[in-house]
Design a protein around this motif. Structure first.
Motif, mmCIF file in Angstrom:
data_model
loop_
_atom_site.group_PDB
_atom_site.id
_atom_site.type_symbol
_atom_site.label_atom_id
_atom_site.label_comp_id
_atom_site.label_asym_id
_atom_site.label_seq_id
_atom_site.Cartn_x
_atom_site.Cartn_y
_atom_site.Cartn_z
ATOM 1 N N GLU A 153 -11.997 2.498 4.767
ATOM 2 C CA GLU A 153 -10.666 2.334 4.161
ATOM 3 C C GLU A 153 -9.563 2.563 5.200
ATOM 4 O OE1 GLU A 153 -11.029 3.705 -0.477
ATOM 5 O OE2 GLU A 153 -11.432 5.237 1.048
ATOM 6 N N ILE A 154 -9.757 3.593 6.017
ATOM 7 C CA ILE A 154 -8.762 3.895 7.056
ATOM 8 C C ILE A 154 -8.649 2.713 8.021
ATOM 9 C CG2 ILE A 154 -8.256 5.383 9.034
ATOM 10 C CD1 ILE A 154 -9.615 7.676 7.442
ATOM 11 N N ALA A 155 -9.820 2.164 8.385
ATOM 12 C CA ALA A 155 -9.817 1.011 9.297
ATOM 13 C C ALA A 155 -9.035 -0.152 8.683
ATOM 14 C CB ALA A 155 -11.249 0.589 9.589
ATOM 15 N N GLY A 156 -9.220 -0.357 7.383
ATOM 16 C CA GLY A 156 -8.494 -1.445 6.702
ATOM 17 C C GLY A 156 -7.003 -1.210 6.686
ATOM 18 N N ILE A 157 -6.617 0.004 6.408
ATOM 19 C CA ILE A 157 -5.178 0.316 6.335
ATOM 20 C C ILE A 157 -4.518 0.180 7.703
ATOM 21 C CG2 ILE A 157 -3.502 2.161 5.895
ATOM 22 C CD1 ILE A 157 -5.539 3.249 3.794
ATOM 23 N N LYS A 162 -3.040 -3.486 -2.003
ATOM 24 C CA LYS A 162 -2.979 -2.041 -1.754
ATOM 25 C C LYS A 162 -3.100 -1.730 -0.259
ATOM 26 C CE LYS A 162 -5.604 2.177 -2.520
ATOM 27 N NZ LYS A 162 -6.857 2.739 -3.037
ATOM 28 N N GLN A 163 -4.101 -2.320 0.357
ATOM 29 C CA GLN A 163 -4.331 -2.085 1.777
ATOM 30 C C GLN A 163 -3.125 -2.537 2.606
ATOM 31 O OE1 GLN A 163 -8.320 -3.100 3.345
ATOM 32 N NE2 GLN A 163 -7.219 -4.339 4.818
ATOM 33 N N TRP A 164 -2.590 -3.690 2.227
ATOM 34 C CA TRP A 164 -1.428 -4.258 2.919
ATOM 35 C C TRP A 164 -0.208 -3.342 2.754
ATOM 36 C CZ3 TRP A 164 2.965 -6.972 0.639
ATOM 37 C CH2 TRP A 164 3.697 -7.733 1.543
ATOM 38 N N LEU A 165 -0.049 -2.833 1.557
ATOM 39 C CA LEU A 165 1.093 -1.957 1.267
ATOM 40 C C LEU A 165 0.990 -0.649 2.058
ATOM 41 C CD1 LEU A 165 3.585 -1.556 -0.658
ATOM 42 C CD2 LEU A 165 2.014 -0.390 -2.198
ATOM 43 N N LEU A 166 -0.206 -0.070 2.070
ATOM 44 C CA LEU A 166 -0.392 1.194 2.795
ATOM 45 C C LEU A 166 -0.232 0.975 4.303
ATOM 46 C CD1 LEU A 166 -3.364 2.821 0.813
ATOM 47 C CD2 LEU A 166 -0.915 3.208 0.542
ATOM 48 N N ARG A 167 -0.607 -0.199 4.759
ATOM 49 C CA ARG A 167 -0.428 -0.490 6.186
ATOM 50 C C ARG A 167 1.057 -0.547 6.537
ATOM 51 N NH1 ARG A 167 -3.251 -5.780 8.089
ATOM 52 N NH2 ARG A 167 -5.042 -4.583 7.365
ATOM 53 N N ILE A 168 1.816 -1.189 5.666
ATOM 54 C CA ILE A 168 3.271 -1.230 5.890
ATOM 55 C C ILE A 168 3.826 0.191 5.912
ATOM 56 C CG2 ILE A 168 5.492 -1.959 4.913
ATOM 57 C CD1 ILE A 168 4.046 -4.379 3.707
ATOM 58 N N ALA A 169 3.349 1.015 4.981
ATOM 59 C CA ALA A 169 3.818 2.399 4.904
ATOM 60 C C ALA A 169 3.487 3.160 6.189
ATOM 61 C CB ALA A 169 3.186 3.086 3.706
#
Lengths: 184, 204
Positions: free
Chosen positions: A146-150, A70-77
């Motif tokens: 969470e924001i830091a992770g994304i 999830k985190q990886w996907l949102l980062r790509i987004a």
């Protein structure tokens, strides 16, 4: 008990179509709304969401920690949205300030509309990182962790960006709002 | 409370999460009650953010999501199903596979492994007068000369090398001095064992 993301990722890589369906149903909307809170346009958000999932699924075998899907996907987004905004010239134009009148509903609607445009303009005036942190916090209620992770930054950096982001945002809003908020 | 202090305290409330706007803490509410400018600004910002939040999260139609998903699936393609093959030789499936593999290997290598007869097989063949290697050796057809005996009774000696050596030695001793010629190769070298294993002895 629902299947974990890492199991779904493994199942997808094993060629199970139902894993694809499940991952899409879990995250399609989340990615879309995250992107939309940055680009403020449904069509553009749809395109970026599509590109995000295509990039993610094509590179899924490179994801080491599958539990962090999830985190990886949102980062790509977020990265895709940032790239998109870099190439897009801002065209939101502020059309003046209107005094609010809550008794008149249609007028209130107009005020809301103006305020929305006003806030969009202010948000778009922020540096990319500040805008991302502020948007994620306001419109998605993500914690700083969470924001830091994304965004792949430190939590303290996320907090700092948020602090300066909302300060700049309010400053911009005050400037446009003809001096509202002066010291009493 | 000064306005700046109010905004410092209210920032997290206003910008932190739109869900929190319904419950404004008393100390902030008391400032809003006495400060029309902050009240107006607060109302405008919260109204604007709330409206923008609704606009962002406006639900799209079913076909919108469906077509997006279909396009992604088309672009990505589901990976080809990988065959998970963890062979456990103790399971029925493992045994089946192992047997199948063994049979295939036996079939593939049948010419190289199973064509030549073993030494024992050769011995048996010799015993039945059908030696396949006879022609390979110079001394493969030992001459048996039995003067005065027209219909010799053949004996066949066959065996492994140690037994061979003993038998041949005995034969040599027993028959070489009685005026009859018995030729054979007495080599105990392994390669030659097949040339030594047969001969006819005339029993007088």
């Amino acid at each position: 008990m629902s299947t974990r993301d890492n199991e779904l990722v493994t199942a997808f890589l094993d060629g199970k179509e139902e894993a694809f369906e499940e991952l899409m149903s879990r995250y399609q909307r989340q990615v879309f709304y995250l992107v939309k809170s940055l680009v403020f346009d449904s069509e553009e958000a749809g395109d970026i969401t599509q590109k995000t999932f295509i990039a993610a699924f094509k590179n899924l075998n490179k994801l080491r920690n599958r539990g962090m899907f999830k985190q990886w996907l949102l980062r790509i987004a977020a990265n895709k949205a940032r790239d998109h905004l870099k190439t897009k010239k801002e065209s939101i134009e502020f059309e003046g300030w209107m005094e609010p009148d809550c008794k008149n509903i249609p007028e209130k609607r107009i005020i809301e509309k103006d305020m929305v445009r006003w806030i969009k303009r202010a948000l778009n005036g922020l540096p990319a990182r500040q805008k991302e942190v502020v948007s994620f916090r306001i419109f998605h209620g993500f914690s700083f962790n969470e924001i830091a992770g994304i965004l792949d930054i430190k939590e303290a950096t996320a907090r700092t960006n948020f602090h300066f982001g909302i300060k700049a945002l309010r400053k911009d809003l005050l400037k446009q709002g003809s001096g509202i908020g002066n010291e009493v | 409370m000064k306005c700046e202090k109010f905004w410092d305290d209210a920032s997290e409330l206003i910008f932190g999460n739109t869900a929190k706007w319904d419950s404004i803490p008393d100390h902030l509410q008391s400032h809003l009650d006495i400060c029309p400018k902050c009240r107006k600004e607060f109302m405008l910002i919260s109204t604007g953010l709330d409206a923008l939040n609704k606009e962002i999260h406006m639900e799209e139609s079913g076909p919108f999501w469906h077509s997006m998903k279909q396009e992604i699936k088309k672009q990505v393609g589901i990976p080809r199903r990988r065959i998970s093959f963890r062979l456990n030789f103790f399971s029925p499936r493992g045994l089946t596979w192992a047997t199948a593999v063994l049979l295939v290997l036996m079939f593939v290598f049948r010419w190289s492994v199973f064509t030549g007869p073993s030494l024992t097989s050769q011995d048996l063949m010799v015993m039945f007068g059908n030696d396949p290697i006879v022609s390979l050796y110079d001394q493969s057809s030992p001459d048996i000369i039995s003067p005065g005996q027209t219909d010799p009774d053949p004996y066949v000696y066959a065996g492994l090398i140690d037994a061979w050596t003993v038998l041949l030695a005995e034969t040599y001793e027993n028959h070489n001095h009685d005026g009859r010629s018995l030729k054979f190769k007495k080599d105990s070298h392994k390669r030659d064992i097949s040339s030594v294993f047969f001969y006819n002895e005339t029993v007088g």
